[in-house]
Design a protein around this motif. Structure first.
Motif, PDB file in Angstrom:
ATOM      1  N   UNK A   1       1.052  -1.135   0.327  1.00 45.51           N
ATOM      2  CA  UNK A   1       0.144   0.284  -0.157  1.00 45.51           C
ATOM      3  C   UNK A   1       0.696   1.589  -0.107  1.00 45.51           C
ATOM      4  N   UNK A   2       0.432   2.278  -1.109  1.00 44.31           N
ATOM      5  CA  UNK A   2       1.490   3.919  -0.616  1.00 44.31           C
ATOM      6  C   UNK A   2       0.595   4.326  -0.242  1.00 44.31           C
ATOM      7  N   UNK A   3       1.316   4.945   0.538  1.00 44.27           N
ATOM      8  CA  UNK A   3       1.164   5.945   2.175  1.00 44.27           C
ATOM      9  C   UNK A   3       1.151   7.853   0.483  1.00 44.27           C
ATOM     10  N   UNK A   4       0.235   8.523   0.834  1.00 41.83           N
ATOM     11  CA  UNK A   4       0.031   9.887   0.292  1.00 41.83           C
ATOM     12  C   UNK A   4       1.127  10.477   0.800  1.00 41.83           C
TER      13      UNK A   4
ATOM     14  N   UNK B   1       9.985  11.226  10.510  1.00 38.89           N
ATOM     15  CA  UNK B   1       9.091  10.685  11.652  1.00 38.89           C
ATOM     16  C   UNK B   1       7.888  11.576  11.432  1.00 38.89           C
ATOM     17  N   UNK B   2       8.071  12.236  11.157  1.00 41.74           N
ATOM     18  CA  UNK B   2       6.715  12.987  11.340  1.00 41.74           C
ATOM     19  C   UNK B   2       5.412  12.970  10.656  1.00 41.74           C
ATOM     20  N   UNK B   3       5.763  12.665   9.347  1.00 40.39           N
ATOM     21  CA  UNK B   3       5.434  11.981   7.448  1.00 40.39           C
ATOM     22  C   UNK B   3       4.420  10.341   8.667  1.00 40.39           C
ATOM     23  N   UNK B   4       5.016   9.692   9.238  1.00 36.61           N
ATOM     24  CA  UNK B   4       5.056   8.292   9.489  1.00 36.61           C
ATOM     25  C   UNK B   4       4.047   8.479  10.561  1.00 36.61           C
ATOM     26  N   UNK B   5       4.151   9.411  11.581  1.00 36.38           N
ATOM     27  CA  UNK B   5       2.987   9.778  12.867  1.00 36.38           C
ATOM     28  C   UNK B   5       1.321  10.583  12.363  1.00 36.38           C
TER      29      UNK B   5
ATOM     30  N   UNK C   1      13.393  25.083   0.891  1.00 36.25           N
ATOM     31  CA  UNK C   1      13.738  23.840   0.688  1.00 36.25           C
ATOM     32  C   UNK C   1      12.644  23.558   0.971  1.00 36.25           C
ATOM     33  N   UNK C   2      12.408  22.124   0.068  1.00 38.08           N
ATOM     34  CA  UNK C   2      11.347  21.428   0.384  1.00 38.08           C
ATOM     35  C   UNK C   2      12.286  19.907   0.637  1.00 38.08           C
ATOM     36  N   UNK C   3      11.580  18.982   1.263  1.00 42.40           N
ATOM     37  CA  UNK C   3      11.591  17.179   1.509  1.00 42.40           C
ATOM     38  C   UNK C   3      10.255  17.629   0.846  1.00 42.40           C
ATOM     39  N   UNK C   4      10.551  15.977   0.439  1.00 42.30           N
ATOM     40  CA  UNK C   4       8.941  15.410  -0.176  1.00 42.30           C
ATOM     41  C   UNK C   4       9.426  13.944   0.293  1.00 42.30           C
ATOM     42  N   UNK C   5       8.398  13.198   0.979  1.00 44.11           N
ATOM     43  CA  UNK C   5       8.577  12.553   2.084  1.00 44.11           C
ATOM     44  C   UNK C   5       6.886  11.569   1.288  1.00 44.11           C
TER      45      UNK C   5
END
Length: 142
Positions: A14-17, A68-72, A101-105
């Protein structure tokens, strides 16, 4: 906060947004204050360039924290992550402008484990560079 994800609603593959996190120099200064890491490569452009960097760069741990923020955020529970590890593979260069800058997760569920846990593999990029490699989180879901 996002709705809590339930273990039974998740499938392997499963892909996460994906999510994007903006990084500006002021964020790095605030992070330096919180972490105690005042290395000038994270806030002083002149110094960063004298040591061979292209510009100011984000702290590695700041970059890791965005994963970590992305996962939580996805799990809907800040205490859901039971194990998390990465390798730093490239820098997040933060120019001195309004955009920064942008970090894409992004992430994918790699495995389902016992006790309502899943393994999520993350991809984190800034520009065309992958900034975290071997990024994996074990997450306990509802």
């Amino acid at each position: 906060m996002t709705a809590t994800i339930k273990y039974d609603e998740v499938e392997v593959g499963q892909q996460i947004e994906p999510a994007e996190y903006n990084v500006r120099r002021v964020d790095l200064v605030m992070y330096a204050g919180a972490s105690g890491d005042y290395n000038p490569i994270h806030w002083n452009e002149r110094f960063a360039k004298t040591v061979g960097l292209p510009d100011v760069i984000a702290h590695g741990m700041y970059t890791m924290a965005q994963g970590g923020r992305y996962v939580t955020d996805w799990a809907g529970d800040p205490g859901a992550v039971v194990d998390y590890g990465v390798r730093f593979s490239s820098m997040v260069v933060v120019p001195d402008d309004d955009q920064g800058a942008t970090i894409r997760v992004s992430g994918v569920v790699e495995q389902k484990l016992d006790d309502n846990k899943v393994v999520v593999v993350l991809t984190a990029k800034s520009g065309d560079s992958r900034v975290l490699s071997k990024a994996r989180a074990v997450v306990r879901l509802a």
